[in-house]
Design a protein around this motif. Structure first.
Motif, PDB file in Angstrom:
ATOM      1  N   UNK A 529      -2.394   8.427   4.361  1.00 17.73           N
ATOM      2  CA  UNK A 529      -2.824   7.560   5.567  1.00 17.73           C
ATOM      3  C   UNK A 529      -4.100   7.349   5.172  1.00 17.73           C
ATOM      4  N   UNK A 530      -5.226   7.861   4.551  1.00 24.78           N
ATOM      5  CA  UNK A 530      -6.573   7.635   4.785  1.00 24.78           C
ATOM      6  C   UNK A 530      -6.632   6.239   4.053  1.00 24.78           C
ATOM      7  N   UNK A 531      -5.590   5.761   3.206  1.00 23.09           N
ATOM      8  CA  UNK A 531      -5.741   4.490   2.506  1.00 23.09           C
ATOM      9  C   UNK A 531      -5.490   3.166   3.414  1.00 23.09           C
ATOM     10  N   UNK A 532      -4.759   3.630   4.702  1.00 19.61           N
ATOM     11  CA  UNK A 532      -4.186   2.529   5.402  1.00 19.61           C
ATOM     12  C   UNK A 532      -4.748   2.707   7.037  1.00 19.61           C
ATOM     13  N   UNK A 533      -5.868   3.172   7.080  1.00 19.00           N
ATOM     14  CA  UNK A 533      -6.361   3.463   8.456  1.00 19.00           C
ATOM     15  C   UNK A 533      -6.624   2.012   8.927  1.00 19.00           C
ATOM     16  N   UNK A 534      -6.788   0.799   8.433  1.00 23.74           N
ATOM     17  CA  UNK A 534      -7.100  -0.188   9.087  1.00 23.74           C
ATOM     18  C   UNK A 534      -5.755  -0.793   9.710  1.00 23.74           C
ATOM     19  N   UNK A 535      -4.556  -0.387   9.405  1.00 22.95           N
ATOM     20  CA  UNK A 535      -3.489  -0.712  10.031  1.00 22.95           C
ATOM     21  C   UNK A 535      -3.287  -0.328  11.564  1.00 22.95           C
ATOM     22  N   UNK A 656     -15.180   5.413  19.694  1.00 28.85           N
ATOM     23  CA  UNK A 656     -16.162   6.248  19.349  1.00 28.85           C
ATOM     24  C   UNK A 656     -16.186   6.580  17.838  1.00 28.85           C
ATOM     25  N   UNK A 657     -14.931   6.847  17.307  1.00 25.62           N
ATOM     26  CA  UNK A 657     -15.065   7.130  15.771  1.00 25.62           C
ATOM     27  C   UNK A 657     -13.775   6.461  15.223  1.00 25.62           C
ATOM     28  N   UNK A 658     -14.117   5.359  14.303  1.00 23.81           N
ATOM     29  CA  UNK A 658     -12.885   4.880  13.759  1.00 23.81           C
ATOM     30  C   UNK A 658     -13.069   4.624  12.410  1.00 23.81           C
ATOM     31  N   UNK A 659     -14.081   5.505  11.683  1.00 23.89           N
ATOM     32  CA  UNK A 659     -14.346   4.971  10.226  1.00 23.89           C
ATOM     33  C   UNK A 659     -14.124   6.321   9.509  1.00 23.89           C
ATOM     34  N   UNK A 660     -13.668   7.249  10.010  1.00 24.38           N
ATOM     35  CA  UNK A 660     -13.499   8.499   9.345  1.00 24.38           C
ATOM     36  C   UNK A 660     -11.911   8.265   8.462  1.00 24.38           C
ATOM     37  N   UNK A 661     -11.739   7.641   7.529  1.00 25.96           N
ATOM     38  CA  UNK A 661     -10.673   7.471   6.889  1.00 25.96           C
ATOM     39  C   UNK A 661     -10.131   8.582   6.046  1.00 25.96           C
ATOM     40  N   UNK A 662     -11.022   9.414   5.429  1.00 22.85           N
ATOM     41  CA  UNK A 662     -10.855  10.545   4.686  1.00 22.85           C
ATOM     42  C   UNK A 662     -10.031  11.626   5.476  1.00 22.85           C
ATOM     43  N   UNK A 663     -10.513  11.876   6.964  1.00 24.50           N
ATOM     44  CA  UNK A 663      -9.844  12.873   7.790  1.00 24.50           C
ATOM     45  C   UNK A 663      -8.666  12.071   8.505  1.00 24.50           C
ATOM     46  N   UNK A 664      -8.564  10.975   8.544  1.00 28.42           N
ATOM     47  CA  UNK A 664      -7.544  10.276   9.180  1.00 28.42           C
ATOM     48  C   UNK A 664      -7.642  10.537  10.740  1.00 28.42           C
ATOM     49  N   UNK A 665      -8.785  10.262  11.285  1.00 28.80           N
ATOM     50  CA  UNK A 665      -9.120  10.906  12.671  1.00 28.80           C
ATOM     51  C   UNK A 665      -9.559   9.429  13.455  1.00 28.80           C
ATOM     52  N   UNK A 666      -9.072   9.326  14.552  1.00 31.83           N
ATOM     53  CA  UNK A 666      -9.568   8.300  15.390  1.00 31.83           C
ATOM     54  C   UNK A 666      -9.915   8.791  16.760  1.00 31.83           C
ATOM     55  N   UNK A 667     -11.018   8.352  17.395  1.00 31.62           N
ATOM     56  CA  UNK A 667     -11.373   8.825  18.514  1.00 31.62           C
ATOM     57  C   UNK A 667     -11.916   7.597  19.372  1.00 31.62           C
TER      58      UNK A 667
END
Length: 755
Positions: A529-535, A656-667
């Protein structure tokens, strides 16, 4: 006595082919032996005798049987009928009418008293005729179709009957046949309104509950039987007759709901929509195909919506459809709620009861196409009437159905009036318009050479666009608080923007882009999923360009796609956690929410119209957990304006946080003026994110955890932050303060700022 009619005229009546029966039957001025008189004529097959009874003095005048098939005539004094009726094929709308009653002796010996159908004034006023000609009669359903009415004020009921009217401009002759005349069309040949192409007749003795059809002779001389395009009720399929229904008898008790709806600012209200197929949501043993009636369904759905905190139900099309497997999307009876669940009165009860219990009712509406069933709209009068003649414009290549001719005044009028009909007669709260994209584009699902460009050489269906705008303006002007929703899957601009601003005028648009991107993302194994966070983040680029609804509809769990939980990756635990994650993310994302039945209990099987949800799965804690989560998410949205009041404004959302692709976290934050902000933390991997630092805005020092998708009550592992978080005072994410959050695996935790 010798009639002044020719044998040819009488023969056309007897054969049922007379194109203008009003010019022969009824009262007509004649010259009788050098003296003005009134000839009263009637055609009564299978009768023994007939009389004309003067209403003024009760004098009974026998009618002479001119033809053994049942054609009668009586010569009466000139004063017997008002001057205005002499030689009129179609009496004007006026309280004046011939002062007589007909009496007919049947072969059985019974004498039936009736109003002369060819002397009864038209139900259409001059203003009606003008509006119909312009294609602007928004209450067309009060004129065309079958309407129970009285032709006078007789106390013996001889003036009671039904007024029938139908648009068939290219027919040679139209008859109305039904239970009231033994399905013998010769007894009810309709009169035509010149230039309008509308055929009309008052049929004495017809009543609510009678079955009927229109029997039309086409311009090629063929005879066809058709259901009423504006019929209010229909037989249970596969039977196809229309049924006379009186829609004025229900006593509505939803005034409080309707008044509140009209005064409410729609976009700022919570909309938790439960999409339902009435035929399969719940079923009952011993019933036809298991179908429950509308009244039973009303009570069951109210109880369930209250349990689940849904604010609205959206019903897959309730309009009459011959093929159950079409789910209602191949409509024949646009003005008739399907008889599978009862009568029109029963459906009124359904809506009324929902409203009395504060549940709104939205219905799917299908103005994009109609099926080719022989009793329906297809080649209604023997010609392409509702559809285009050219298959490049008139036939849908995917569905084998016909496309409405939106450039024809009468067709647009039919559809706009139909939309308003459901809001007027049934108090429906909104219409979700199916397949809007197929209406907007002339080349929809067509290759080059299979479509005809518009007048400017483009692919836009200009007539359909005008119709959509007219429909939306009419709905919002005439029914304040009612909504319209577009299922529109392209990037057409301004779908939910006002028509005066160049938009199409819908209240909401389904966010098909969000749905496709999100489900595609969720189908990925978490490690990828870390490769698809932009979706996930892409939807916020355009989230406020339209008034969006987020749909997880029936379309996502049919045709081999599998159920929602079966689309989730991983082992059993991860599938349930992923589904809870999906719902929690969806309910906190900007936009209103829609979930199809069965999704709330994580059913395993794909939906089928004969079976419905797998309610037995609620015996398992995991499935009850998903159901509990959906109920709590709905309640959370209702109670917190931050999660609904600014769904369609950028003021209501903040990353707040949408750039942490590696952890696949959205805040992200959800906000609304005067309301406590909500902090949403999502973890799209099965790895817990312990003590994850999240920046928070200034103000307040405590964030209360109001929902955690990983809670044990939902079937989770209880990784969380109960009861909440204290602000650390450490700046982070460009904000003055921060909190340390335990974000559960494949989970969402939601906080509300407490002062």
């Amino acid at each position: 006595m010798h009639t002044q009619l020719t044998l040819s005229q009488i023969g056309s009546l007897i054969e049922g082919t007379c194109g203008d029966p009003g010019a022969i039957l009824g009262p007509h001025g004649v010259d009788y032996q050098g003296t003005p008189a009134v000839a009263v004529r009637g055609f009564f097959p299978d009768s023994r005798a007939a009389w004309v009874v003067d209403d003024r003095d009760g004098v009974r005048r026998p009618m002479q049987k001119i033809h053994p098939a049942g054609f009668y005539e009586a010569i009466c004094p000139a004063a017997f009928a008002p001057e205005v009726f002499r030689n009129d094929a179609l009496p004007p709308t006026t309280p004046d009418r011939p002062g007589y009653t007909l009496q007919v002796a049947q072969q059985s010996g019974e004498i039936v008293a009736m109003q002369d159908p060819y002397a009864v004034p038209s139900i259409l006023t001059d203003f009606d005729r003008y509006l119909i000609g312009e294609g602007k009669h928004h209450e067309l359903y009060n004129r065309l179709g079958a309407h129970v009415r009285s032709a006078g004020d007789k106390t013996d009921g001889s003036d009671a009957g039904v007024n029938f009217a139908v648009w068939a401009p290219n027919a040679r002759t139209v008859q109305v046949v039904g239970d009231f005349n033994g399905w013998d069309g010769r007894k009810a040949v309709m009169r035509v309104h010149p230039y309008l192409g509308i055929w009309e007749l008052f049929v004495p003795g017809a009543k609510a509950g009678d079955r009927y059809k229109y029997r039309l002779q086409t311009e090629h001389g063929e005879w066809v039987d058709k259901s009423d395009p504006l019929g209010f009720a229909a037989e249970l399929p596969p039977l196809t007759a229309s049924i006379v229904a009186d829609l004025t008898q229900h006593e509505w008790n939803d005034n409080q709901w309707m008044q509140k709806r009209a005064e409410t600012e729609v976009l700022k209200q919570p909309y938790n929509v439960y999409e339902v197929h009435l035929g399969s949501w719940q079923q009952g043993p011993g019933r036809t195909h298991g179908w429950l009636d509308y009244r039973d369904l009303a009570h069951r759905l109210v109880d369930y919506c209250h349990r689940m905190n849904f604010t609205h139900v959206e019903l897959m099309p309730v309009s009459e459809h011959p093929f159950t497997g079409s789910w209602g999307y191949q409509t024949v009876g646009y003005f008739a709620p399907t008889s599978r669940h009862g009568s029109p009165e029963d459906f009124m009860y359904f809506v009324d009861f929902m409203h009395q219990n504060n549940i709104g009712v939205i219905i799917d509406w299908v103005p994009a196409h109609f099926p080719k069933d022989g009793h329906g709209l297809y080649r209604f009068d023997g010609s392409p009437l509702y559809e285009h003649a050219d298959p490049r414009q008139g036939e849908h290549p995917d569905w084998g159905t016909m496309i409405f001719n939106y450039g024809r005044n009468e067709v647009r009028n039919f559809l706009v009036a139909n939309a308003l009909f459901w809001l007027d007669k049934y108090h429906i709260d909104g219409l979700r318009v199916d397949a809007v994209a197929s209406m907007l584009y002339l080349d929809y699902s067509r290759e080059g050479g299979e479509w005809i460009p518009n007048q400017y050489g483009g692919r836009e269906n200009l007539e359909a666009i005008d119709f959509i705008r007219e429909f939306n303006v009419a709905v919002h002007e005439k029914h304040p608080g009612a909504i319209t929703v577009a299922e529109e899957s392209t990037a057409w601009p301004g779908v939910s923007r006002p028509t005066y601003d160049g938009g199409l005028g819908f209240t909401f648009k389904w966010n098909m882009g969000w749905m496709n991107d999100t489900l595609r993302y969720m189908r990925n194994e978490p490690i990828h999923r870390k490769y698809h966070q932009d979706e996930l983040t892409f939807s916020l680029i355009y989230a406020f360009t339209e008034n969006f609804t987020l749909p997880l509809s029936h379309d996502e769990v049919v045709h081999g796609k599998g159920s929602l939980i079966s689309q989730m990756p991983g082992d059993m635990w991860q599938k349930f956690a992923n589904l809870r994650l999906l719902y929690s993310y969806m309910w906190t994302h900007p936009g209103k929410n829609l979930l199809f039945m069965g999704g709330e209990i994580a059913q395993w099987t794909e939906w089928h119209h004969d079976h419905g949800p797998q309610w037995e799965l609620l015996d398992f804690k995991t499935h009850r957990g998903v159901q509990n989560l959906v109920a709590d998410l709905n309640q959370l949205v209702i109670e917190n304006p931050a999660l609904h009041a600014e769904d369609h404004s950028g003021e209501g959302f903040e990353w707040v946080d949408c750039m942490n692709h590696e952890a696949s976290v959205l805040v992200y934050l959800r906000k609304a003026p005067g309301a406590a902000p909500m902090l949403v933390c999502c973890n799209f991997t099965p790895v817990p994110r312990d003590q994850y630092r999240v920046g928070v805005p200034a103000g307040g020092n405590y964030w209360h955890e109001v929902l955690n998708s990983d809670a044990g009550i939902y079937g989770g592992s209880n990784v969380g932050n109960y009861p909440g978080l204290h602000v650390t005072g450490v700046p982070h994410h460009g904000r003055p303060d921060s909190v340390l959050v335990n974000i559960p695996p494949l989970g969402v935790t939601i906080f509300r700022l407490e002062e």
